[in-house]
Design a protein around this motif. Structure first.
Motif, PDB file in Angstrom:
ATOM      1  N   ASP A 229     140.418 -44.576 -16.113  1.00 51.45           N
ATOM      2  CA  ASP A 229     139.043 -44.583 -16.635  1.00 51.45           C
ATOM      3  C   ASP A 229     138.394 -45.966 -16.561  1.00 51.45           C
ATOM      4  O   ASP A 229     137.176 -46.100 -16.695  1.00 51.45           O
ATOM      5  CB  ASP A 229     138.970 -43.980 -18.049  1.00 51.45           C
TER       6      ASP A 229
ATOM      7  N   TYR B  93     138.232 -48.477 -18.591  1.00 53.76           N
ATOM      8  CA  TYR B  93     137.682 -49.127 -19.800  1.00 53.76           C
ATOM      9  C   TYR B  93     138.350 -50.481 -20.087  1.00 53.76           C
ATOM     10  O   TYR B  93     137.735 -51.365 -20.666  1.00 53.76           O
ATOM     11  CB  TYR B  93     137.869 -48.239 -21.041  1.00 53.76           C
ATOM     12  N   ASP B  94     139.627 -50.618 -19.716  1.00 53.86           N
ATOM     13  CA  ASP B  94     140.375 -51.821 -20.089  1.00 53.86           C
ATOM     14  C   ASP B  94     140.141 -53.010 -19.156  1.00 53.86           C
ATOM     15  O   ASP B  94     140.566 -54.116 -19.444  1.00 53.86           O
ATOM     16  CB  ASP B  94     141.887 -51.529 -20.074  1.00 53.86           C
TER      17      ASP B  94
ATOM     18  N   GLU C 180     135.040 -56.801 -17.927  1.00 50.56           N
ATOM     19  CA  GLU C 180     133.700 -56.372 -17.519  1.00 50.56           C
ATOM     20  C   GLU C 180     133.160 -57.178 -16.326  1.00 50.56           C
ATOM     21  O   GLU C 180     132.583 -56.622 -15.392  1.00 50.56           O
ATOM     22  CB  GLU C 180     132.755 -56.508 -18.718  1.00 50.56           C
TER      23      GLU C 180
ATOM     24  N   ARG D 292     134.844 -55.884 -13.225  1.00 50.40           N
ATOM     25  CA  ARG D 292     134.352 -54.535 -12.899  1.00 50.40           C
ATOM     26  C   ARG D 292     132.982 -54.608 -12.242  1.00 50.40           C
ATOM     27  O   ARG D 292     132.694 -53.902 -11.280  1.00 50.40           O
ATOM     28  CB  ARG D 292     134.201 -53.695 -14.179  1.00 50.40           C
TER      29      ARG D 292
ATOM     30  N   ASP E  21     134.251 -49.992  -8.641  1.00 47.84           N
ATOM     31  CA  ASP E  21     134.324 -49.421  -9.979  1.00 47.84           C
ATOM     32  C   ASP E  21     133.690 -48.029  -9.998  1.00 47.84           C
ATOM     33  O   ASP E  21     134.204 -47.092 -10.613  1.00 47.84           O
ATOM     34  CB  ASP E  21     133.567 -50.375 -10.916  1.00 47.84           C
TER      35      ASP E  21
ATOM     36  N   ARG F 127     135.425 -41.034 -13.415  1.00 46.68           N
ATOM     37  CA  ARG F 127     134.571 -41.020 -14.613  1.00 46.68           C
ATOM     38  C   ARG F 127     133.139 -41.463 -14.264  1.00 46.68           C
ATOM     39  O   ARG F 127     132.163 -40.848 -14.690  1.00 46.68           O
ATOM     40  CB  ARG F 127     135.153 -41.954 -15.687  1.00 46.68           C
TER      41      ARG F 127
ATOM     42  N   GLU G 178     129.557 -41.779 -24.193  1.00 48.11           N
ATOM     43  CA  GLU G 178     129.827 -43.160 -23.778  1.00 48.11           C
ATOM     44  C   GLU G 178     129.166 -44.116 -24.778  1.00 48.11           C
ATOM     45  O   GLU G 178     128.082 -43.841 -25.283  1.00 48.11           O
ATOM     46  CB  GLU G 178     129.258 -43.430 -22.376  1.00 48.11           C
TER      47      GLU G 178
ATOM     48  N   GLU H  60     127.909 -47.820 -18.683  1.00 49.20           N
ATOM     49  CA  GLU H  60     128.677 -46.678 -18.187  1.00 49.20           C
ATOM     50  C   GLU H  60     127.786 -45.597 -17.577  1.00 49.20           C
ATOM     51  O   GLU H  60     128.288 -44.643 -17.001  1.00 49.20           O
ATOM     52  CB  GLU H  60     129.543 -46.082 -19.304  1.00 49.20           C
TER      53      GLU H  60
END
Ligand code: ASP
Length: 461
Positions: free
Chosen positions: A113, A115-116, A119, A122, A129, A134, A421, A426
């Motif tokens: 996904d 999320y980890d 940023e 990404r 990404d 997702r 979200e 996102e």
């Protein structure tokens, strides 16, 4: 000629041509499995040493290489069936394999996904990404949401009309982004915080029903649900009252989200006055869902109306709570026009709340010059200031402006509630980082001397 990978599930026995990315490669000594991915899905391709040339090329394949496969769709043996994926009943027996492009090692995994992942990283590689399922789902839903909205509005006789990006400031309570004018040194355009003034001018122009999927720019401190840029479903109608706009908007939102397969908790949407919502929830946005509703992805919409028109700012001056172009509630209009009982004047503003988030807001507008002028007077604007900033609106309002009102919905906030979200990034393809930089490209960045000179700008260190 190309077959979408998802459609291979119904094509057992047929020959197909597939294009896509190597999602992963599993080398089992005597057999190589490739999961081939395109936008529609994933299918398993099986290489065996019997086909020596194909097998050798397959050995070189790595994750995210782009390939073309011609192959036969075959029913999988019973014990190999994978119930987890839609194409789990079949596999592809390759006849041709062509490498269209290779890929270096990915800077981060894309089969989770995400999320980890940091940023900044990404967003530097946002195009990778976005390959994760997702984000493919989120961006697809965004497109579907816009499509359904457009369909609904066109079916009700609305015109989609674009308004300028290079413009004069429209106050929505935020800071403006400005653009220097080369032809008018020392002068600046402002990017629109919303198309508010133009959509009202389109009502003056007689279009009666307008909408726009509008980009808005607000230079504000960034938060989870706020970026420099967002998109609004912006609409305006002539000859309507507050109840009519609310009912129309409710029909639109209901039709759009239900056609996307969502379930709404309560219809018609419950309505609270601002005072009721403050007493009941201590806030003007609130979540009406039970724990059970949350688990089931239910949407709980509610309206909030009867907001105070004005509040005091940090310097103890009156400012608007929502929108300076709104009309006061009819019963309070004379207070506004006479500058009396400022703290008691309510506005025709209505906000739509969903699952604790404000996902839309609008109002019936001032359509006469004295009404708008009175708002600026309450806020202590000088006559010259009103004239230079809003003289065009006052002039228009003296030339046969119909009564009108509208609403705008933040596309991102709506998507965030639909998808559960927590962050704007996102649901936007290329969002800003939380430190206010662009994805992928390096902006903001410095200007060269030549450009600065052309714009007659100097930079103070
Ligand atoms: N212009 C308002 C906003 O951007 C919405 C509206 O009143 O239509 O928040």
């Amino acid at each position: 000629m190309r077959t979408n990978i998802i459609d291979t599930k119904n094509k057992a026995g047929e020959e197909v041509e597939l294009f896509g990315w190597v999602h992963n490669r599993r080398d089992h000594g005597k057999i190589i499995f490739i999961d081939l991915r395109d936008r529609s899905g994933v299918a398993q391709v099986v290489f065996t040493p019997g086909e020596a040339d194909l097998y050798k090329t397959a050995e070189t394949l790595r994750s995210e290489w782009v390939i073309r496969i011609v192959g036969k769709v075959a029913q999988r043996p019973e014990k190999m069936v994978n119930k987890e994926i839609p194409t789990g009943d079949i596999e592809i027996q390759p006849i041709k394999l062509e490498i269209l492009n290779e890929s270096e090692t990915m800077p981060f995994p894309i089969d989770n996904d995400g999320y980890d992942i940091d940023e900044e990283v990404r967003l530097k590689y946002r195009y990778l990404d976005l390959r994760r399922s997702r984000l493919q789902r989120n961006i697809k839903l965004r497109s579907d949401f816009i499509e359904k909205t457009r369909q609904f509005l066109f079916s009700k006789g609305f015109l989609e009309i674009e308004t300028p990006i290079l413009s004069a400031p429209t106050p929505e309570g935020s800071r403006d982004f400005v653009v220097p004018s080369r032809l008018n040194p020392g002068k600046f355009f402002a990017l629109p915080q919303s198309p508010q003034q133009y959509k009202q001018l389109l009502m003056v122009a007689g279009f009666e029903k307008y909408f726009q999927i509008a980009r808005c720019f607000r230079d504000e401190d960034l938060r989870a649900d706020r970026g420099f840029e967002h998109t609004q479903i912006d609409l305006e109608m002539s000859f309507v009252n507050q109840e009519e706009v609310m009912a129309f908007d409710e029909e639109m939102i209901t039709s759009v989200v239900e056609s996307l397969g969502y379930q709404i908790k309560e219809k018609p949407f419950p309505v609270f006055t601002y005072q009721e919502s403050m007493e009941k929830f201590g806030a003007d946005k609130f979540d009406l869902r039970s724990e059970e509703d949350k688990k089931n992805g239910i949407l709980a919409y509610a309206w909030v109306k009867d907001f105070p028109f004005f509040e005091k700012d940090k310097e103890d001056r009156w400012t608007f709570t929502h929108n300076p172009f709104s009309m006061a509630k009819p019963e309070h209009l004379s207070w506004l026009l006479n500058g009396e009982n400022i703290d008691k004047i309510l506005t025709t503003q209505y906000d739509l709340v969903c699952n604790g988030v404000e996902i839309g807001g609008g109002s019936i507008r001032a359509h006469k010059a004295d009404m708008l002028n009175a708002v600026f007077k309450v806020m202590d604007y000088k006559d010259a200031e009103i004239e230079s900033n809003f003289g065009h609106m006052l002039a228009a309002f003296k030339l046969g402006t119909p009564p009108h009102g509208g609403i705008a919905h933040g596309v991102e906030r709506n998507l965030m509630t639909l998808l559960g979200e927590d962050f704007l990034r996102e649901v936007q393809a290329f969002p800003q980082t939380s430190s206010g930089k662009t994805s992928v490209m390096d902006a903001p960045s410095e200007l060269g001397q030549k450009q600065l000179k052309e714009l007659r700008l100097g930079i103070k260190k």
